[in-house]
Design a protein around this motif. Sequence first.
Motif, PDB file in Angstrom:
ATOM      1  N   TRP A 502      39.607 168.118  77.669  1.00  0.00           N
ATOM      2  CA  TRP A 502      40.723 169.048  77.893  1.00  0.00           C
ATOM      3  C   TRP A 502      41.710 168.909  76.740  1.00  0.00           C
ATOM      4  O   TRP A 502      42.076 167.805  76.360  1.00  0.00           O
ATOM      5  CB  TRP A 502      41.424 168.752  79.213  1.00  0.00           C
ATOM      6  N   THR A 503      42.168 170.026  76.213  1.00  0.00           N
ATOM      7  CA  THR A 503      43.052 170.025  75.050  1.00  0.00           C
ATOM      8  C   THR A 503      44.343 170.770  75.386  1.00  0.00           C
ATOM      9  O   THR A 503      44.308 171.845  75.984  1.00  0.00           O
ATOM     10  CB  THR A 503      42.346 170.729  73.867  1.00  0.00           C
ATOM     11  N   LEU A 504      45.472 170.164  74.996  1.00  0.00           N
ATOM     12  CA  LEU A 504      46.778 170.789  75.240  1.00  0.00           C
ATOM     13  C   LEU A 504      47.379 171.282  73.923  1.00  0.00           C
ATOM     14  O   LEU A 504      47.176 170.668  72.880  1.00  0.00           O
ATOM     15  CB  LEU A 504      47.740 169.784  75.873  1.00  0.00           C
TER      16      LEU A 504
ATOM     17  N   ALA B 574      45.972 168.691  71.051  1.00  0.00           N
ATOM     18  CA  ALA B 574      45.674 167.269  71.243  1.00  0.00           C
ATOM     19  C   ALA B 574      45.039 167.050  72.610  1.00  0.00           C
ATOM     20  O   ALA B 574      45.217 167.846  73.525  1.00  0.00           O
ATOM     21  CB  ALA B 574      46.954 166.454  71.121  1.00  0.00           C
ATOM     22  N   PRO B 575      44.296 165.962  72.755  1.00  0.00           N
ATOM     23  CA  PRO B 575      43.634 165.697  74.044  1.00  0.00           C
ATOM     24  C   PRO B 575      44.653 165.560  75.174  1.00  0.00           C
ATOM     25  O   PRO B 575      45.709 164.961  74.996  1.00  0.00           O
ATOM     26  CB  PRO B 575      42.922 164.355  73.810  1.00  0.00           C
ATOM     27  N   ALA B 576      44.305 166.118  76.322  1.00  0.00           N
ATOM     28  CA  ALA B 576      45.207 166.065  77.470  1.00  0.00           C
ATOM     29  C   ALA B 576      45.445 164.632  77.915  1.00  0.00           C
ATOM     30  O   ALA B 576      46.522 164.295  78.400  1.00  0.00           O
ATOM     31  CB  ALA B 576      44.623 166.883  78.625  1.00  0.00           C
ATOM     32  N   ARG B 579      47.649 162.354  74.543  1.00  0.00           N
ATOM     33  CA  ARG B 579      48.747 162.831  73.691  1.00  0.00           C
ATOM     34  C   ARG B 579      49.822 161.754  73.562  1.00  0.00           C
ATOM     35  O   ARG B 579      50.408 161.325  74.544  1.00  0.00           O
ATOM     36  CB  ARG B 579      49.345 164.102  74.278  1.00  0.00           C
TER      37      ARG B 579
END
Lengths: 616, 616
Positions: A502-504, B574-576, B579
Amino acid sequence: MANPVLPSSGVLSPLGLDAVRLNPGFWGDRAALNREVTIAHCQEWEEREGWIGNFRGERPRRGREFSDSETYKLLEAMAWADHPALPALAETMAQAQEGDGYLNTRWSGSRYTDFEWGHELYCYGHLIQAGVARLRMHGEDRLTQVAIKAADHVCRRFMEGTRTCGHPVIEMALVELYRVTGTERYLEMARRFVERRGLPALADIPFGRAYFQDDMPVRQAQVFRGHVVRALYLASGVVDVAVETGDQELLKAVEAQWERTVARRTHLTGGMGSRHIDESYGDDYELPPDRAYNETCASIASIMLAHRLLLATGDARYADLAERTLYNMLATGVALDGRSFFYANPLQVRVPAVPLEGVNHAAEGGLRSPWFDVSCCPHNIARTLASLPAYLATSSADGIQIHHPTPSEIRHGGLAVRVETGYPWAGSVTVRVLEGGEGRIGLRVPAWATDATLAHVPASSPESPLPEGPVIRPVDPGYAYVDGPWQAGDEIRLELPMAPRWTLPDRRIDALRGSAAVERGPLVYCAESVGDEPRLGDLTARVLPPEEREADGVVELEVAASLRSGDGDGWPYAPADGRADESAEPTDVTLRLVPYHRWGNRGPATMRVWLPIQEK
Amino acid sequence: MANPVLPSSGVLSPLGLDAVRLNPGFWGDRAALNREVTIAHCQEWEEREGWIGNFRGERPRRGREFSDSETYKLLEAMAWADHPALPALAETMAQAQEGDGYLNTRWSGSRYTDFEWGHELYCYGHLIQAGVARLRMHGEDRLTQVAIKAADHVCRRFMEGTRTCGHPVIEMALVELYRVTGTERYLEMARRFVERRGLPALADIPFGRAYFQDDMPVRQAQVFRGHVVRALYLASGVVDVAVETGDQELLKAVEAQWERTVARRTHLTGGMGSRHIDESYGDDYELPPDRAYNETCASIASIMLAHRLLLATGDARYADLAERTLYNMLATGVALDGRSFFYANPLQVRVPAVPLEGVNHAAEGGLRSPWFDVSCCPHNIARTLASLPAYLATSSADGIQIHHPTPSEIRHGGLAVRVETGYPWAGSVTVRVLEGGEGRIGLRVPAWATDATLAHVPASSPESPLPEGPVIRPVDPGYAYVDGPWQAGDEIRLELPMAPRWTLPDRRIDALRGSAAVERGPLVYCAESVGDEPRLGDLTARVLPPEEREADGVVELEVAASLRSGDGDGWPYAPADGRADESAEPTDVTLRLVPYHRWGNRGPATMRVWLPIQEK
């Protein structure tokens, strides 16, 4: 050295089509389809639309003012593919060229009357790139004569003066012609075109001079701006000039512009371009998923630039962006049948596109089209896939580097290796030595691969049995090296972690607030809903580990989500303290995600990369 | 009856410039500035740019192909303002008109060769509207002769056939000319233009036929789409045709289209238009604050349409949208000095605009400009402010209705009242009877005013003292009525709740997720940061009650916020699960909000209506 880019210096040297051969696999299959289907598709459409006929003097002239450049891009693709149709087409060019080297089917008779929009030097740029490809793959012939004659004409006409072209590309073309011929005036001409820009060299236009990067000298710019393809073609030429003239200041300027652009003006797919009206970047953090323009050509230009910066610096971050762009933009741009193409590549489509017959007059990104009024994208895909092996691996004094693992064979300095991998679906990459030799072998570990491991497995032999098994060591993102010497049968095994992630988004990207995306390996995933059932606008995802599901060799994912319905349809803004939730209780659903590059192959659909996520 | 719209039937009848007089106040001041400054400003620039000279036969012709229409809009403004420059200008038109009534400075000699882009009927539409204004304010003269001669030419040329104009406006103009002259062929011509559209009547274009609403018959459409000004001018004409022909089905179709458009394609300011490239609506819920186009002319067209639907139905929701659009779009479109204008009206500006000298060639919304290559907006503002009293109040068989309270005097059927109010800054509205009469008085209570009260205070007299004070009763949004008869000195006192309100977007508006806006009364507020200090991109607001602060008669607001800094500048995704928050601890700050219509008057600035809010 059969390469589109061949610098005389730099940290890395490219390995070209004579050193890298693709085997069947993700890219090998695409390159074969390109050679067998897409190149012919482009030639057929160019004939149908009259763009080749323009060179034969057929009247009325047809196509846009820069349509000559499409034929040149096609010729470049044919040159890389050693295509049998090239000589006849080149002869047509030769017949159309005027005695002094001038060649343009639109402006003959009113030469150089519109530098802002005339695209004459732009067209030469693509002609020269085709000539360079031919020289490197084949040697001199009619095409290379035409290209050199045009380049000499340009040098005579433009060595003195203040003008340049509204659309860059001739800069990198001339540097490459210098590299292949050794004729220094081509480099000098390119250098002058670069330095003239922004003094300014062109008239103002309603979009502003930033549109064609003429708002300030390239050394002063902080970021890529304006029309994306123009900006990235120019930057590629600037790197070429900087490398050949040893101008470190110029190179550093482009590196800094690239860094800010990647940090603030690049979509998750590697796509660049946020505005339709002028095909431009937009402001920092203006990255709308739905109106992302992300022209396919811009992604190719970004790959061209990243490749040049990688060669100049050896920095893995350039290869990281190239990988992201290859798998999520180049692979997306062309359909699985090789006959239809995306121009724009948005990250969200709310309304299924209406299928079109024939030429697409617009650049919207809902369905791939066989042709466009401006068909730069199909030709750019064709020439890039035809030269793709040149982007995959490099050499340096101490060995070879594999930047993009895909089934292939690589030969350099006596060493021959075979890359075996199911990448990007699987994370195992085996480099098997076919013919022994010296030097260390480097393998790029992508920035996302934070738990990768590497094993060196020497060939079993009676003298050196390895009963305890190979040593597996963790490797960090960047480059992992294994030293030689090598003998046939030696193996390197790289294991990249392929769990979905999962990427934010950065909090400053307003358009993505409250949403997340899923990636796996180098691939960005998306929800695709054929006919918009289920309705993607009513889904909210949960940030829980996705399930994997393999279908026809493609890894799809499933994520938990909830579907809402029954919302009101009145004024869509309500008091924070008084909002009545009119919708029914949400229903739990499983949302299927497909690789972004696969979307749009199943008919009109809605799509989104960024999924709204439930608040904690 | 001095009115731009005067239907022969409908729930409400407009009160025109002869019945409503503005006193100094929010709109009275703006109308005076328009009369004294803006109209002359427009005439000066039209002369400078040669658009009026085109009518005098000056060559080369200057301006865009539709520049005639700007002069006609200016004439309409002059007609409403009874401006002394009108007769001379009208004489110029008369001299330019050909014997059969044809009049166009661009296409004379190649008449009606481009219905898609030629704008000939569009130009007539504005000429006829000017003529109608003159007939109603003054009576017959040279201008009205020219307009009628043109209308007769149009009827002769187009009564039979299948064509119409790529840009609607002639439909409503012809209906109004029918209303003022009683000549039925004008109505019939308008009806045919409406019914031809979508059969289709025009050629396809790269934007698609939806651009000019020619993709389907108007009766079949579900929503407004394509070019916003075209869509709303057309819809206005459709309402006019429907009302005059008693075509309820047609009226209902427009009402349904309006309803869906307001629910899904309208910005908080009332602005419409989400795409720059074709100045169009975009898809449902495509409402980007930064790239909102929201052309000033589109907001004026929206007010024109809402006014027509209000007259036809008496439904307060049309007046609600008109109010929102008046205070947040029309008032925003022109600077406080009456000499510069916004074309586009975004809800977020990330980079302060660079000030321009002279004509603005673009339509970006960062700073107001004195003139544009396409200067529809200044003229549209001029004609709308010049006729504004006609939009404020109506009558019906049982009395009068005040839709937009602003300092003014209203006379109808012997009754005369004065509206006294500091609205929109203050919520108190007093309607004081100046001359007694019959009928009930209705006051609109806006949809946002959920705690309004009304008091009826009869004039004090020896016979009817009111020692216990007036009865104050709560009133719901919609219309609050007080019955007559009336005598001089009677008062109605409406109290609207003016506490600032936090507003949340519908969850389906992706671009606004995780943010909120502040409204107070009819005004939308925004954060404006001159020179972007503090940096609006680094602020997060807290949804706590804003503080009010009055400065120079303007109510500003302060909200609590936190300012972050020191964020990294690398790959912005960025990865959840990994981060790292690189930023320093946020700092508590107070964020000043100004009314949206006031922004951009203090020099280059950043601005945002929708503020990121802290997660709970």
